[in-house]
Design a protein around this motif. Structure first.
Motif, short mmCIF file in Angstrom:
data_model
loop_
_atom_site.label_atom_id
_atom_site.label_comp_id
_atom_site.label_asym_id
_atom_site.label_seq_id
_atom_site.Cartn_x
_atom_site.Cartn_y
_atom_site.Cartn_z
N GLN A 149 59.22 3.78 5.32
CA GLN A 149 57.89 4.42 5.19
C GLN A 149 56.84 3.65 6.08
N MET A 150 56.28 4.68 6.67
CA MET A 150 55.21 4.27 7.66
C MET A 150 54.08 3.53 7.11
N ALA A 171 51.86 2.78 18.85
CA ALA A 171 53.09 3.49 18.29
C ALA A 171 52.86 3.05 16.75
N ALA A 172 53.54 3.74 15.94
CA ALA A 172 53.65 3.55 14.37
C ALA A 172 54.70 2.26 14.23
N ARG A 231 57.01 9.86 18.72
CA ARG A 231 55.75 9.00 18.33
C ARG A 231 55.68 8.54 16.99
N TYR A 232 55.83 9.27 16.05
CA TYR A 232 55.71 8.88 14.46
C TYR A 232 56.96 8.03 14.08
N ALA A 233 57.90 8.01 14.88
CA ALA A 233 59.10 7.20 14.47
C ALA A 233 58.92 5.64 15.05
N GLY A 234 57.92 5.43 16.14
CA GLY A 234 57.44 4.18 16.19
C GLY A 234 58.35 3.71 17.47
N SER A 281 56.68 7.93 23.42
CA SER A 281 56.23 9.31 23.52
C SER A 281 55.32 9.62 24.62
N ILE A 282 54.62 8.74 25.37
CA ILE A 282 53.82 8.65 26.61
C ILE A 282 54.74 9.06 27.66
N LYS A 283 55.84 8.25 27.86
CA LYS A 283 56.69 8.52 28.88
C LYS A 283 57.59 9.72 29.03
N VAL A 284 57.80 10.43 27.86
CA VAL A 284 58.31 11.65 27.88
C VAL A 284 57.62 12.92 27.49
N ASN A 285 56.00 12.69 27.73
CA ASN A 285 55.25 13.54 27.61
C ASN A 285 54.42 13.85 28.74
#
Length: 964
Positions: free
Chosen positions: A69-70, A80-81, A141-144, A156-160
């Motif tokens: 759970q987030m 990051a989450a 991103r939301y998988a942290g 998520s920053i490096k792959v976007n």
């Protein structure tokens, strides 16, 4: 031939500068399979276990959470989450010790586990190619997921990347070069297929031209496993030589691609994206299995561990629980290190939690990792520069960091240091170089943060100031509109009963109507229309109306009142100016009293005073115009000179104003109750003095040319003296105008712009008269020679005498010199005091800006105080500079040379005298009597010349009051 062909097909591996080969010590933990870690009773999850902004909590103490759970969402783009690693209850959210060399605290979410390990409902994506890259980036991103190799940068920053950035190479970091660490090695051996799946997802997101995996040659089993998993894929494997730190991002890119990432650049600038194998594995688990990053493989090793190996540990597990799970004997532990022995750091307490970037825990015995020897002085051997993989100058960085010279450290690319520890490893003086660099980096970052905070405070202040200025401008516009309406109303009430302009307009409109009726009648008559007679009658009627309107215009013109004599107009305007000035002064006094008492009507009274000031200024302008247009009165012999009377009145008014200002300042310094009243009185006297000065200027401009009286007994007047006097008067008036303008600007007076314009006009006049004085000096005949040198001094030939001797000094009034010296001393004291107050206020403002509890309004008020004190110091400095320049100008006028030339002549004479003395001392024992006599004669002449130059300089300084 065949061997040569296959050798040419072998992928090329490049090299980087420096590097070392420390003992690997990987055999301690790479022989066993990955084992599950412990399920602790309590998990501690820091909100900042990644680079960027800390995550924002989504839970409260007392909430029950499930596994996956987030519990904290990303806060900002670089964040990051965080998810619950197992099920349990949130027991606290607050500061706890975290993974940091200083043992600092940070906000953490504490979960008391319930032992059930219940998952939240989750599911993965069976075919990720059916999803858009943007959807997969959101999933990551939301998988942290953050970088698992040690930096912790959000993945998520490096792959976007943007559309404008083309990815040439995707580099997978599988080197794991640091001693003791084997987490990636075991992960590749046991889960190579899942790693390759994660790499395929990265290829789908980034669409690289090539994909390269870099592995050190000391991992043969991992190389085999990856090669088997890559069979049939477009993934190239690069086996690189074992050398530390080949796992550094920039070093690995240079090894496998040959590209060098320059200082200040990122890998993306050269078309490269680098990811760790652990990150690729986490991406696969998040996308395919729908599992967020809640656990990772961590190496537990060291002589103090009875069961060394690699464990899959829940994020947030206290280090003490993992040590207990691995059978660590606390008695054998000398140092407890998180990370590797090169880039890791010693833990102050085993209660700190494991985080997403924790890849190793070393429980070392005292013999295994002994305490470093004491630091010794640097011997400048250069070994640190030879092994630096970033090609820096560690020795220079060390000196600059040690001396807190951050600017020079940054100039030597301090921020490019990867803190690998190679320099400290080879240092024979045992200097902890990396610790110095970390300290300097932290100081640079703190400096940047302070600057950012100061910039934000400045922006807030400027925004508020702009808002205040806009409100002032709007208020001024409304005031001007009211003044214009009142002016039009007065003009309408003062206008004659017969409106000539309206009559002319009515006559013009009647004529137009008549002409149109005539045209219509002619057209109807030509067409034979039935109403032609009616139209002609209408035209006749309109002609009568037009004739009457023309007659009314003629009558109004003949009945215009006769012009009022110019003398009556001037007298009337003078009375109006006096009344308006008195009303303005009374309004100013009332406004200041209201401001001093804090009355609500202060702003309205100030606005009323501004309106009265504008009316008075307008009347003054009308008076000047009327005076300029009035005929000059024929002076009589018995008529008094108005210019002389006005000069006397101006002097008296100025003296009264200065005395009032002095009294008001003393009252303000002593905190007297009547300070505001005294200041108001000074303003009234200032207005009266300004009015008298304006009248004096007008009187001088309108005064008839004086007929010179022949006085045969008196000598002719010196034109230079008259011009100097004129320059002095205009310069004094200009300085007074500048001072008045600055005071008006400081107080926000409405006439500040007018005073500044008056100062500019006086400046132009002063420059004009100074130019006249220079031209007169250039055209003046040569003055008589100076009196001869006293007989007791050696006489020099005329050709060798300094120029100062050929031009005599004009006599200067000693009282004027003493007065100027007193003024210089007073201005210096005033400037020093004002400058000191400004510095103290500025330092207080800087201290306040560093404190977050100081409000924006307080900062703005302090900034205003600083600006006011700075302006006060500048005024004193300007006055001091002006007085010094005036003294220098007088020196030039009296001596024909400037002060710098006199100083140079004195210095040259002293230098020549010293050189001659040295020459005489050297030749005293070797030269003949004739030569010595000639040298002595030259020496005496130089002594006389030096004495005269000194005397000329001293006399010039004393006469102009510049002794200090």
């Amino acid at each position: 031939m065949i061997r040569t062909f296959f050798r040419s097909r072998t992928p090329k591996v490049f090299d980087f500068h420096g590097g070392i080969h420390p003992p690997e010590m990987k055999h301690l933990s790479n022989g066993t399979e990955i084992a599950p870690g412990p399920l602790p009773a309590q998990l501690i999850l820091p909100l900042n276990m990644h680079i960027g902004a800390p995550a924002k909590p989504l839970v409260e103490p007392g909430d029950r959470v499930l596994k996956g759970q987030m519990i904290a969402e990303p806060a900002g783009a670089v964040s990051a989450a965080i998810h619950a690693p197992t099920s349990g209850t949130v027991s606290a959210i607050g500061p706890r010790p975290i993974q940091h060399p200083s043992g600092m605290d940070a906000i953490c979410i504490v979960i008391d586990t319930d032992g059930r390990d219940e998952w939240i409902a989750h599911s993965g994506i069976s075919d990720y190619t059916e999803r858009s890259p943007g959807e997969l980036v959101d999933t990551i991103r939301y998988a942290g997921i953050a970088g698992m190799g040690g930096a912790g940068f959000p993945t998520s920053i490096k792959v976007n990347l943007g559309d404008h950035q083309r990815v040439e190479e995707l580099v997978i970091n599988a080197v794991e070069c640091e001693p003791y660490i084997t987490a990636d090695d075991r992960l590749m051996r046991e889960r190579a297929d899942e790693i390759i799946t994660g790499i395929h997802i990265l290829q789908y997101l980034l669409n690289p031209r090539r994909t390269l995996i870099g592995i050190e040659d000391n991992k043969p089993e991992a190389i085999k496993a990856i090669k088997r998993a890559c069979k049939g894929c477009d993934i190239e494997i690069r086996v690189v030589p074992t050398k530390y730190p080949s796992g550094g991002e920039k070093q690995l890119i240079q090894l496998v691609t040959g590209k060098e990432v320059k200082s200040g650049q990122l890998p993306a600038h050269v078309g490269v994206v680098c990811q760790n194998v652990g990150t690729a594995y986490a991406i696969k688990r998040a996308v395919i299995n729908g599992e967020p990053l809640i656990q990772r493989v961590t190496t537990l090793t060291g002589d103090g561990v009875s069961q060394p190996g690699n464990y899959e540990v829940l994020i947030g597990t206290p280090v003490s629980d993992l040590l207990h799970h691995g059978g660590v004997d606390a008695g054998k532990i000398g140092r407890l290190v998180m990370g590797g022995p090169m880039m890791g750091f010693t833990l102050h307490s085993p209660t700190v939690p494991m985080v997403k970037t924790t890849n190793c825990i070393i429980a070392a015995s005292p013999e295994e990792l002994p305490e470093p020897p004491p630091e010794q002085p640097c011997i400048r051997c250069g070994s640190c520069a030879e092994v630096c993989p970033a090609n820096l100058l560690p020795q220079q960085l060390y000196w600059h960091a040690k001396n807190d010279d951050l600017e020079k450290a940054q100039h030597h690319n301090l921020m490019d240091c990867i803190e690998c520890g190679a320099c400290a490893y080879v240092c024979p003086s045992h200097i902890p170089l990396v610790q110095y660099y970390r300290y300097a980096k932290g100081a640079v970052r703190q400096q940047a943060a302070d600057q950012l905070k100061a910039d934000k405070a400045r922006q807030r202040f400027e925004a508020r100031q702009a808002r205040i200025d806009a409100e002032k401008a709007e208020k001024e516009a409304r005031r001007q509109a009211r003044l214009e309406a009142n002016r039009k109303k007065k003009e309408a009430s003062a206008a004659p009963t017969v409106d000539t302009a309206a009559l002319k307009q009515a006559s013009l409109e009647a004529s137009k109507a008549y002409k149109a009726a005539v045209k219509a009648a002619k057209a109807a008559d030509a067409e034979g229309a039935a109403n032609a007679a009616e139209l002609k009658a209408e035209a006749d009627r309109l002609k009568e109306i037009a004739d009457k309107a023309k007659a009314a215009v003629r009558d109004a013109g003949s009945a215009a009142p006769a012009a009022v004599p110019a003398e009556d107009v001037v007298a009337k305007l003078k009375k109006q100016v006096g009344d308006a000035s008195s009303a303005y002064k009374a309004a100013v006094k009332a406004a200041k009293e209201a401001e001093a008492n804090g009355d609500d009507s202060a702003a309205a009274l100030r606005a009323q005073a501004d309106e009265l000031k504008a009316s008075a200024d307008k009347l003054k302008a009308e008076l000047r115009d009327a005076k300029a247009g009035a005929p000059a009165a024929a002076p009589t012999a018995a008529q008094a000179d108005p210019v002389s009377d006005l000069k006397k009145q101006v002097g008296e008014a100025s003296s009264a104003y200065k005395a009032a200002v002095k009294t008001a300042k003393e009252a303000e310094e002593n905190g007297a109750d009547n300070a505001a009243e005294l200041r108001s009185k000074a303003d009234e006297l200032k207005a009266a003095a300004d009015q008298l000065k304006a009248e004096l200027r007008d009187a001088k401009a309108n005064a008839p040319a004086a007929v010179p009286v022949q006085a045969p007994t008196a000598p002719p007047a010196d034109p230079l003296t008259e011009l100097k006097k004129k320059v002095g008067e205009v310069s004094a008036a200009y300085k007074a105008a500048v001072k008045a303008a600055k005071e008006a600007e400081e107080n926000g007076a409405g006439n500040a712009a007018e005073l500044r314009a008056e100062a500019d006009t006086l400046k132009a006049d002063a420059d004009h008269w100074k130019a006249e004085l220079r031209d007169a000096k250039a055209a003046a005949p040569a003055v008589a020679k100076a009196p001869p040198v006293p007989t007791d001094q050696p006489k020099m030939p005329e050709a060798s005498a300094p120029q100062a001797l050929t031009q005599p000094l004009t006599a200067v009034d000693p009282e004027a010199a003493a007065k100027r010296q007193k003024r210089l001393k007073g201005l210096k004291t005033a400037y020093n005091m004002a400058h000191k107050q400004y510095k103290e206020a500025h330092a207080a403002l800087e201290r306040a800006e560093r404190k977050e509890e100081v409000s924006a309004d307080e900062l703005i008020e302090m900034q205003r105080k600083v600006d006011k004190l700075k302006n006060k110091a500048d005024v004193a400095r300007d006055a001091l500079d002006a007085l010094i320049e005036e003294a220098k100008a007088d020196i030039r006028a009296h001596t024909g040379k400037d002060l710098k030339t006199l100083k140079l002549e004195a210095a040259r004479a002293e230098s020549a005298l010293a050189d001659k003395k040295l020459e005489l001392d050297k030749l005293a024992s070797s030269s003949g009597e004739d030569a010595l006599e000639a040298l002595n004669s030259e020496l005496k002449a130089l002594e006389a010349e030096a004495q005269i130059a000194r005397k000329a300089l001293k006399q010039a300084l004393e006469e102009q009051g510049l002794v200090e």
